[in-house]
Design a protein around this motif. Structure first.
Motif, PDB file in Angstrom:
ATOM      1  N   ALA A 109       0.997  -1.364  -0.003  1.00 43.62           N
ATOM      2  CA  ALA A 109       0.040  -0.085   0.138  1.00 43.62           C
ATOM      3  C   ALA A 109       0.904   1.183  -0.026  1.00 43.62           C
ATOM      4  CB  ALA A 109      -0.897   0.106   1.195  1.00 43.62           C
ATOM      5  N   SER A 111       1.553   4.863   1.710  1.00 39.18           N
ATOM      6  CA  SER A 111       1.265   5.587   2.978  1.00 39.18           C
ATOM      7  C   SER A 111       0.678   6.896   2.832  1.00 39.18           C
ATOM      8  CB  SER A 111       2.255   5.813   3.986  1.00 39.18           C
ATOM      9  OG  SER A 111       2.157   6.496   4.954  1.00 39.18           O
ATOM     10  N   GLN A 113       0.534   8.889   5.583  1.00 42.53           N
ATOM     11  CA  GLN A 113       0.962   9.560   6.905  1.00 42.53           C
ATOM     12  C   GLN A 113       2.400   9.491   6.820  1.00 42.53           C
ATOM     13  OE1 GLN A 113      -0.738  10.418   9.143  1.00 42.53           O
ATOM     14  NE2 GLN A 113      -2.623   9.522   8.937  1.00 42.53           N
ATOM     15  N   MET A 122       1.217  -1.727   8.687  1.00 40.34           N
ATOM     16  CA  MET A 122      -0.090  -1.114   9.233  1.00 40.34           C
ATOM     17  C   MET A 122      -0.902  -2.278   9.234  1.00 40.34           C
ATOM     18  SD  MET A 122      -2.398   1.864   7.622  1.00 40.34           S
ATOM     19  CE  MET A 122      -3.749   0.981   7.188  1.00 40.34           C
ATOM     20  N   TYR A 176      -7.633   1.958   5.307  1.00 39.23           N
ATOM     21  CA  TYR A 176      -7.321   1.695   4.261  1.00 39.23           C
ATOM     22  C   TYR A 176      -8.368   2.104   3.138  1.00 39.23           C
ATOM     23  CZ  TYR A 176      -5.867  -1.689   0.391  1.00 39.23           C
ATOM     24  OH  TYR A 176      -5.566  -2.156  -0.862  1.00 39.23           O
ATOM     25  N   ARG A 194      -6.718  11.594   2.225  1.00 41.10           N
ATOM     26  CA  ARG A 194      -6.210  12.034   3.478  1.00 41.10           C
ATOM     27  C   ARG A 194      -7.441  12.833   4.219  1.00 41.10           C
ATOM     28  NH1 ARG A 194      -0.151  14.452   3.221  1.00 41.10           N
ATOM     29  NH2 ARG A 194      -0.339  14.261   5.468  1.00 41.10           N
ATOM     30  N   ASP A 199      -5.491   6.443   5.957  1.00 42.13           N
ATOM     31  CA  ASP A 199      -4.243   6.304   6.227  1.00 42.13           C
ATOM     32  C   ASP A 199      -3.265   5.571   5.318  1.00 42.13           C
ATOM     33  OD1 ASP A 199      -4.201   7.400   9.212  1.00 42.13           O
ATOM     34  OD2 ASP A 199      -5.568   5.733   9.300  1.00 42.13           O
ATOM     35  N   ALA A 200      -3.803   4.925   4.429  1.00 41.67           N
ATOM     36  CA  ALA A 200      -3.308   4.436   3.386  1.00 41.67           C
ATOM     37  C   ALA A 200      -4.095   3.807   2.169  1.00 41.67           C
ATOM     38  CB  ALA A 200      -2.632   2.755   4.076  1.00 41.67           C
ATOM     39  N   SER A 223      -1.128  -3.998   5.754  1.00 42.56           N
ATOM     40  CA  SER A 223      -0.619  -3.427   4.694  1.00 42.56           C
ATOM     41  C   SER A 223       1.091  -3.174   5.129  1.00 42.56           C
ATOM     42  CB  SER A 223      -1.064  -2.038   4.414  1.00 42.56           C
ATOM     43  OG  SER A 223      -2.547  -1.955   3.984  1.00 42.56           O
ATOM     44  N   VAL A 225       3.807  -1.072   3.764  1.00 33.26           N
ATOM     45  CA  VAL A 225       3.824   0.211   2.993  1.00 33.26           C
ATOM     46  C   VAL A 225       4.992   0.347   2.057  1.00 33.26           C
ATOM     47  CG1 VAL A 225       4.403   2.823   3.028  1.00 33.26           C
ATOM     48  CG2 VAL A 225       2.659   1.496   4.929  1.00 33.26           C
ATOM     49  N   TYR A 228       5.145   6.466  -0.248  1.00 36.90           N
ATOM     50  CA  TYR A 228       4.081   7.442   0.026  1.00 36.90           C
ATOM     51  C   TYR A 228       3.206   7.662  -1.056  1.00 36.90           C
ATOM     52  CZ  TYR A 228       7.027   8.964   4.273  1.00 36.90           C
ATOM     53  OH  TYR A 228       7.451   8.765   5.536  1.00 36.90           O
ATOM     54  N   GLY A 229       2.118   8.047  -0.696  1.00 42.40           N
ATOM     55  CA  GLY A 229       0.930   8.337  -1.795  1.00 42.40           C
ATOM     56  C   GLY A 229       1.436   9.287  -2.781  1.00 42.40           C
TER      57      GLY A 229
END
Ligand code: HPA
Length: 273
Positions: A109, A111, A113, A122, A176, A194, A199-200, A223, A225, A228-229
């Motif tokens: 996934a 993240s 955060q 996570m 998620y 967000r 959070d993911a 998940s 990670v 990052y998204g």
């Protein structure tokens, strides 16, 4: 009985696991902790979907971890492969027919955060499905109205929290959000996710959780990670652009930690029985 159930019973030779693991992208190495593995390719199991995603093996691996019998679905199919959110229904029905009671789902996934960097694990506490898709669309019985208030099993989560504390693994917890994929999210979608409380983000697991609850299987999901998204960082294999290569490269890092948690879970489970 479904032919796939019959075939699996025959191949498992008396092994009766109550716990199943579903492995996500790049997490295939978790099968290495299985002792005396019996491997059955999905192609030998009528109706099992054959995923075409690299990083997904497509086989059932059964054996034991810490002396406890386990069945692993190594490789899953995703909604984005054929547009079918119920693609995992038959395998999950077969697991239930085999006597599986609890399912541990894993995925890779992105993240949302800052303090949950790539490599983190996570535990999913809840999900957001704003995709408009649901694997139970078309299910004719009233059983389709599945409650999702405690979809991620409370008792299992408590047990994993305790294990994380004892094994010195930092276990994040969060929400998620499922995106269909296969394209990654846009930075605007990540900002929206967000704001919504995610959070993911990822492209799997949610349809399977809905199906597990429909089938009366307890479930828990993790998940790993891998990034990052979109728009949250300029790092990464692709120089800021997200890629499946990055997912496959990064997943084993958190996967190793998740493997330790799962092994400890089986050790405790063995001590309970
Ligand atoms: N988005 C969706 N799915 C993912 C991601 C992501 O950033 N990383 C790994 N799987």
């Amino acid at each position: 009985m479904k032919p796939a159930t019959e075939e699996l019973i025959r191949r498992l030779g008396g092994l009766m696991p109550q716990t199943a693991l579903v492995l996500g992208s790049g997490l295939g190495s978790l099968v290495e902790s299985v002792v005396m593995p019996v491997r059955v390719p999905y192609r030998d199991l009528p109706g099992f979907p054959e995923g075409g995603v690299s990083g997904h093996a497509g086989e059932v691996v059964a054996g034991s971890i810490a002396g406890m019998p386990v069945l692993i679905l190594s490789g899953r199919v995703h909604y984005y492969e054929k547009g079918d959110p119920a693609a995992m229904r038959l395998p999950l029905e077969v697991l239930r027919a085999l006597g599986i009671k609890q399912v541990i789902l894993t995925n890779a996934a992105g993240s949302l955060q800052e303090d949950m960097p790539p490599g983190s694990v996570m535990m999913i506490s809840d999900h957001i499905n704003w995709s408009g898709m649901n694997p139970l669309i078309g299910e004719p019985s009233d059983k389709r109205f599945v409650g999702m208030t405690s979809a991620y099993d409370h008792d299992l989560r408590t047990r994993f929290r305790t294990i994380a504390g004892q094994t010195d693994v930092k276990l994040h917890e969060g929400v998620y959000m499922w995106f269909s994929g296969p394209s990654f999210e846009t930075p605007a979608e990540i900002r929206a996710a967000r704001q919504l409380g995610a959070d993911a983000v990822g492209m799997s697991t949610v349809p399977e959780v809905i199906l597990c609850r429909f089938l009366g299987l307890d479930c828990i999901a993790f998940s790993v990670v891998t990034n990052y998204g979109a728009g949250m960082s300029v790092q990464g294999v692709g120089g800021g652009e997200l890629s499946h290569a990055e997912t496959k490269e990064m997943a084993p890092r958190g996967g190793e930690m998740l493997g330790r948690l799962i092994a400890a879970f089986f050790e405790k489970q063995a001590a309970r029985t």
